[in-house]
Every structure is written in structure tokens, then in C-alpha cells.
Design a protein around this motif. Structure first.
Motif, PDB file in Angstrom:
ATOM      1  N   THR A  12      -4.541 -49.416 -33.286  1.00  0.00           N
ATOM      2  CA  THR A  12      -4.527 -49.395 -34.654  1.00  0.00           C
ATOM      3  C   THR A  12      -4.639 -47.897 -34.867  1.00  0.00           C
ATOM      4  O   THR A  12      -3.913 -47.400 -35.993  1.00  0.00           O
ATOM      5  CB  THR A  12      -5.662 -50.022 -35.350  1.00  0.00           C
ATOM      6  N   PHE A  13      -5.602 -47.284 -34.505  1.00  0.00           N
ATOM      7  CA  PHE A  13      -5.860 -45.872 -34.744  1.00  0.00           C
ATOM      8  C   PHE A  13      -4.377 -44.984 -34.461  1.00  0.00           C
ATOM      9  O   PHE A  13      -4.120 -44.001 -34.981  1.00  0.00           O
ATOM     10  CB  PHE A  13      -6.939 -45.188 -33.806  1.00  0.00           C
ATOM     11  N   GLY A  14      -3.806 -45.537 -33.347  1.00  0.00           N
ATOM     12  CA  GLY A  14      -2.501 -44.664 -32.854  1.00  0.00           C
ATOM     13  C   GLY A  14      -1.434 -45.062 -33.746  1.00  0.00           C
ATOM     14  O   GLY A  14      -0.392 -44.753 -33.080  1.00  0.00           O
ATOM     15  N   GLY A  15      -1.256 -46.002 -34.610  1.00  0.00           N
ATOM     16  CA  GLY A  15      -0.336 -46.540 -35.500  1.00  0.00           C
ATOM     17  C   GLY A  15       0.446 -47.739 -34.678  1.00  0.00           C
ATOM     18  O   GLY A  15       1.398 -48.047 -35.063  1.00  0.00           O
ATOM     19  N   GLY A  16      -0.128 -48.254 -33.673  1.00  0.00           N
ATOM     20  CA  GLY A  16       0.528 -49.403 -33.089  1.00  0.00           C
ATOM     21  C   GLY A  16       1.214 -48.973 -31.825  1.00  0.00           C
ATOM     22  O   GLY A  16       1.176 -47.964 -31.564  1.00  0.00           O
ATOM     23  N   LEU A  17       1.370 -49.844 -31.074  1.00  0.00           N
ATOM     24  CA  LEU A  17       1.972 -49.759 -29.783  1.00  0.00           C
ATOM     25  C   LEU A  17       3.439 -49.161 -30.111  1.00  0.00           C
ATOM     26  O   LEU A  17       4.267 -49.586 -30.971  1.00  0.00           O
ATOM     27  CB  LEU A  17       2.015 -51.065 -28.967  1.00  0.00           C
ATOM     28  N   ALA A  18       3.806 -48.271 -29.235  1.00  0.00           N
ATOM     29  CA  ALA A  18       5.151 -47.751 -29.236  1.00  0.00           C
ATOM     30  C   ALA A  18       6.131 -48.720 -28.865  1.00  0.00           C
ATOM     31  O   ALA A  18       5.927 -49.411 -27.750  1.00  0.00           O
ATOM     32  CB  ALA A  18       5.497 -46.423 -28.572  1.00  0.00           C
ATOM     33  N   ARG A  19       7.463 -49.077 -29.502  1.00  0.00           N
ATOM     34  CA  ARG A  19       8.187 -49.850 -29.180  1.00  0.00           C
ATOM     35  C   ARG A  19       9.647 -49.366 -28.564  1.00  0.00           C
ATOM     36  O   ARG A  19       9.998 -48.243 -29.149  1.00  0.00           O
ATOM     37  CB  ARG A  19       8.646 -50.849 -30.390  1.00  0.00           C
ATOM     38  N   ASN A  20      10.284 -50.008 -27.612  1.00  0.00           N
ATOM     39  CA  ASN A  20      11.266 -49.189 -26.979  1.00  0.00           C
ATOM     40  C   ASN A  20      12.640 -49.801 -27.799  1.00  0.00           C
ATOM     41  O   ASN A  20      13.596 -49.051 -27.294  1.00  0.00           O
ATOM     42  CB  ASN A  20      11.483 -49.644 -25.547  1.00  0.00           C
ATOM     43  N   LEU A 136       5.749 -50.307 -52.380  1.00  0.00           N
ATOM     44  CA  LEU A 136       5.493 -49.388 -53.439  1.00  0.00           C
ATOM     45  C   LEU A 136       5.665 -50.209 -54.805  1.00  0.00           C
ATOM     46  O   LEU A 136       6.852 -50.844 -54.709  1.00  0.00           O
ATOM     47  CB  LEU A 136       6.316 -48.259 -53.160  1.00  0.00           C
ATOM     48  N   PRO A 137       4.876 -50.199 -55.682  1.00  0.00           N
ATOM     49  CA  PRO A 137       5.128 -51.171 -57.033  1.00  0.00           C
ATOM     50  C   PRO A 137       6.527 -50.658 -57.379  1.00  0.00           C
ATOM     51  O   PRO A 137       7.118 -51.640 -57.680  1.00  0.00           O
ATOM     52  CB  PRO A 137       3.995 -50.645 -57.564  1.00  0.00           C
ATOM     53  N   ILE A 138       6.794 -49.406 -57.474  1.00  0.00           N
ATOM     54  CA  ILE A 138       7.882 -49.086 -58.450  1.00  0.00           C
ATOM     55  C   ILE A 138       9.119 -49.590 -57.405  1.00  0.00           C
ATOM     56  O   ILE A 138      10.285 -49.687 -58.137  1.00  0.00           O
ATOM     57  CB  ILE A 138       8.209 -47.531 -58.705  1.00  0.00           C
ATOM     58  N   LEU A 139       9.311 -49.687 -56.422  1.00  0.00           N
ATOM     59  CA  LEU A 139      10.299 -50.215 -55.438  1.00  0.00           C
ATOM     60  C   LEU A 139      10.414 -51.593 -54.698  1.00  0.00           C
ATOM     61  O   LEU A 139      10.907 -51.805 -53.888  1.00  0.00           O
ATOM     62  CB  LEU A 139      10.531 -49.403 -54.505  1.00  0.00           C
ATOM     63  N   ASN A 140       9.319 -52.260 -55.634  1.00  0.00           N
ATOM     64  CA  ASN A 140       9.501 -53.673 -54.945  1.00  0.00           C
ATOM     65  C   ASN A 140      10.443 -54.672 -54.882  1.00  0.00           C
ATOM     66  O   ASN A 140      10.146 -55.467 -54.336  1.00  0.00           O
ATOM     67  CB  ASN A 140       7.884 -54.489 -55.597  1.00  0.00           C
ATOM     68  N   ARG A 141      11.352 -54.175 -55.628  1.00  0.00           N
ATOM     69  CA  ARG A 141      12.753 -55.029 -55.520  1.00  0.00           C
ATOM     70  C   ARG A 141      13.614 -54.581 -54.647  1.00  0.00           C
ATOM     71  O   ARG A 141      14.378 -55.045 -54.233  1.00  0.00           O
ATOM     72  CB  ARG A 141      13.331 -55.229 -56.786  1.00  0.00           C
ATOM     73  N   ILE A 142      13.426 -53.465 -53.681  1.00  0.00           N
ATOM     74  CA  ILE A 142      14.252 -53.042 -52.946  1.00  0.00           C
ATOM     75  C   ILE A 142      13.832 -53.135 -51.274  1.00  0.00           C
ATOM     76  O   ILE A 142      12.824 -52.793 -50.957  1.00  0.00           O
ATOM     77  CB  ILE A 142      14.457 -51.319 -52.893  1.00  0.00           C
ATOM     78  N   PRO A 143      14.798 -54.050 -50.671  1.00  0.00           N
ATOM     79  CA  PRO A 143      14.402 -54.332 -49.195  1.00  0.00           C
ATOM     80  C   PRO A 143      14.570 -53.295 -48.200  1.00  0.00           C
ATOM     81  O   PRO A 143      15.424 -53.463 -47.342  1.00  0.00           O
ATOM     82  CB  PRO A 143      14.902 -55.696 -48.944  1.00  0.00           C
ATOM     83  N   ILE A 144      13.914 -52.117 -48.345  1.00  0.00           N
ATOM     84  CA  ILE A 144      14.068 -51.075 -47.327  1.00  0.00           C
ATOM     85  C   ILE A 144      12.875 -50.701 -46.603  1.00  0.00           C
ATOM     86  O   ILE A 144      11.799 -50.575 -47.157  1.00  0.00           O
ATOM     87  CB  ILE A 144      14.664 -49.872 -48.139  1.00  0.00           C
ATOM     88  N   ASP A 145      13.099 -50.358 -45.303  1.00  0.00           N
ATOM     89  CA  ASP A 145      11.724 -49.966 -44.345  1.00  0.00           C
ATOM     90  C   ASP A 145      12.158 -48.490 -44.211  1.00  0.00           C
ATOM     91  O   ASP A 145      13.252 -48.103 -43.971  1.00  0.00           O
ATOM     92  CB  ASP A 145      11.702 -50.945 -43.235  1.00  0.00           C
ATOM     93  N   VAL A 146      11.131 -47.941 -44.060  1.00  0.00           N
ATOM     94  CA  VAL A 146      11.141 -46.563 -43.432  1.00  0.00           C
ATOM     95  C   VAL A 146      10.419 -46.394 -42.329  1.00  0.00           C
ATOM     96  O   VAL A 146       9.104 -46.769 -42.304  1.00  0.00           O
ATOM     97  CB  VAL A 146      10.534 -45.719 -44.662  1.00  0.00           C
ATOM     98  N   SER A 147      10.972 -45.669 -41.180  1.00  0.00           N
ATOM     99  CA  SER A 147      10.347 -45.350 -39.890  1.00  0.00           C
ATOM    100  C   SER A 147      10.551 -43.879 -39.583  1.00  0.00           C
ATOM    101  O   SER A 147      11.413 -43.225 -40.302  1.00  0.00           O
ATOM    102  CB  SER A 147      11.028 -45.930 -38.916  1.00  0.00           C
ATOM    103  N   ALA A 148       9.153 -43.104 -39.518  1.00  0.00           N
ATOM    104  CA  ALA A 148       9.113 -41.598 -39.102  1.00  0.00           C
ATOM    105  C   ALA A 148       9.035 -41.480 -37.567  1.00  0.00           C
ATOM    106  O   ALA A 148       8.626 -42.206 -36.909  1.00  0.00           O
ATOM    107  CB  ALA A 148       7.899 -40.980 -39.899  1.00  0.00           C
ATOM    108  N   SER A 149       9.700 -40.447 -37.143  1.00  0.00           N
ATOM    109  CA  SER A 149       9.762 -40.090 -35.623  1.00  0.00           C
ATOM    110  C   SER A 149       8.280 -39.716 -35.459  1.00  0.00           C
ATOM    111  O   SER A 149       7.673 -38.789 -36.176  1.00  0.00           O
ATOM    112  CB  SER A 149      10.637 -38.974 -35.310  1.00  0.00           C
ATOM    113  N   THR A 150       7.838 -39.891 -34.215  1.00  0.00           N
ATOM    114  CA  THR A 150       6.501 -39.399 -33.921  1.00  0.00           C
ATOM    115  C   THR A 150       6.618 -38.586 -32.497  1.00  0.00           C
ATOM    116  O   THR A 150       5.669 -37.809 -32.214  1.00  0.00           O
ATOM    117  CB  THR A 150       5.491 -40.769 -33.422  1.00  0.00           C
TER     118      THR A 150
END
Length: 201
Positions: A12-20, A136-150
Motif C-alpha cells: 500500500t505504501f508503494g502505491g500497489g503492486l506494479a502491473r505489467n 474529483l467533485p467538479i469532474l464527477n461526470r467525466i469517466p477519465i482515469d489518469v496514470s502517472a509514470s513511476t
């Protein structure tokens, strides 16, 4: 031996297991117009099905000092990276790498370009698990996911060396793929933080 709670806390501290299956490949623009140039610079990663973050071998030779024999480093070796892409009906991936290959070899005049003319920068990213913007409340109608590179690596002075052929058959549910091997001078870690957006319809 670590307890189950300690293992869960570490993950959990590491943000979850890395997925391939959470990766992003950033390919260069070739300076060409049309859909091929657009895909090369922005959206080619959508069609990329497999990639690798490359390894690196430290080359050594044996040195004897008195009765002691030990290994000492003298260089490094890197491995080619293989990228596999799904194709759409217009074969944009194959067109893209055909264009890149034309910068390397002119088969009409039977000449090869200087390496500085065709080598490019390619970056491969490991992505974290996506965070839904809908949270985010202001964007709760937009089905978008955001991923950041680690973790991100740059292939320095990269260029395609092998592009496989396309096999056709009579299977009704088959898809066309293009596989390309990339050679490069070296790779290095680069700052992470690249964002990837996906829309969940």
C-alpha cells in the motif's frame, strides 16, 4: 518472516503492486504530415501491445592479483527492445516504421544515411495504477482515469532494425500485428511523471 499486515502495508505504501500491463511508449515524431505523423508523436502507444524496459549487463574480465582471482568491469552491453503493435485497417504502425526506415536506407540509390540523421529518442514508462478523475467533485461526470509514470527510461539514439512480416490466414477472429526490434546506443533513467489519460466508455 514478515507478517501479512506488514506485507500489505509495504504494498500500500508503494502505491500497489506494479502491473505489467501499465506502460506507455513515447515514440518520436518523424516530421511527416497526415495520420502517420500524428500517431508517431502522440497516440502510437494506444496500439502498442507489448514492450520492455531493457536490462543492462556489466561486462567483466578476470584479473589475478597474487593468488586471488576476481572480476573487474570494463564496459556494458544492452539488449534490443521489441515492440508489438496492433494494426488498424490502414496499417498506420507499419507506415510509420516504413517512413522511419526510409530515413535510414535509400533502397533506390542503394545508400545509407548517417546515423545522426535517423537516430531518435524513445521513452518507455512504467505507470502506476490509474486514479479516476471522477473522484474529483467538479469532474464527477467525466469517466477519465489518469496514470502517472513511476519509472521511465530513454533509449538513446534508437532506430528500428527489424520489422517482421504480416502473416495472413482464414481465421475470422484474428488481428494483424506489427513487431519491431529497436536498437540503440545506451539507455538511461529519466525523470518520471509522464501522465496517461484513458476514457472509460
Amino acid at each position: 518472516m514478515a507478517s501479512l499486515s506488514e506485507i500489505k502495508s509495504s504494498i500500500t505504501f508503494g502505491g500497489g503492486l506494479a502491473r505489467n500491463n501499465k506502460f506507455l511508449v513515447t515514440l518520436p515524431s518523424l516530421g511527416r504530415g497526415g495520420i502517420v505523423g500524428f500517431l508517431g508523436s502522440r497516440n502510437m502507444n494506444i496500439l502498442c501491445r507489448t514492450a520492455q524496459i531493457p536490462g543492462k549487463q556489466t561486462l567483466t574480465h578476470e584479473k589475478r592479483t597474487g593468488m586471488k582471482l576476481e572480476k573487474v568491469a570494463y564496459g556494458y552491453a544492452v539488449e534490443d527492445v521489441t515492440l508489438t503493435f496492433l494494426e488498424t485497417a490502414t496499417l498506420p504502425v507499419r507506415n510509420y516504421f516504413d517512413d522511419w526506415r526510409s530515413l535510414i536506407l535509400n533502397e533506390d540509390s542503394q545508400t545509407a544515411a548517417y546515423k545522426s540523421e535517423y537516430q531518435k529518442r524513445v521513452v518507455i514508462h512504467q505507470l502506476a495504477m490509474p486514479v479516476p478523475i471522477a473522484a474529483l467533485p467538479i469532474l464527477n461526470r467525466i469517466p477519465i482515469d489518469v496514470s502517472a509514470s513511476t519509472y521511465s527510461v530513454e533509449l538513446i539514439n534508437a532506430f528500428p532494425t527489424t520489422m517482421t512480416g504480416i502473416d495472413y490466414n482464414n481465421e475470422a477472429d484474428g488481428f494483424v500485428e506489427t513487431t519491431v526490434s529497436m536498437s540503440y546506443t545506451n539507455w538511461k533513467r529519466v525523470p518520471a511523471g509522464q501522465l496517461s489519460f484513458s476514457i472509460n466508455f
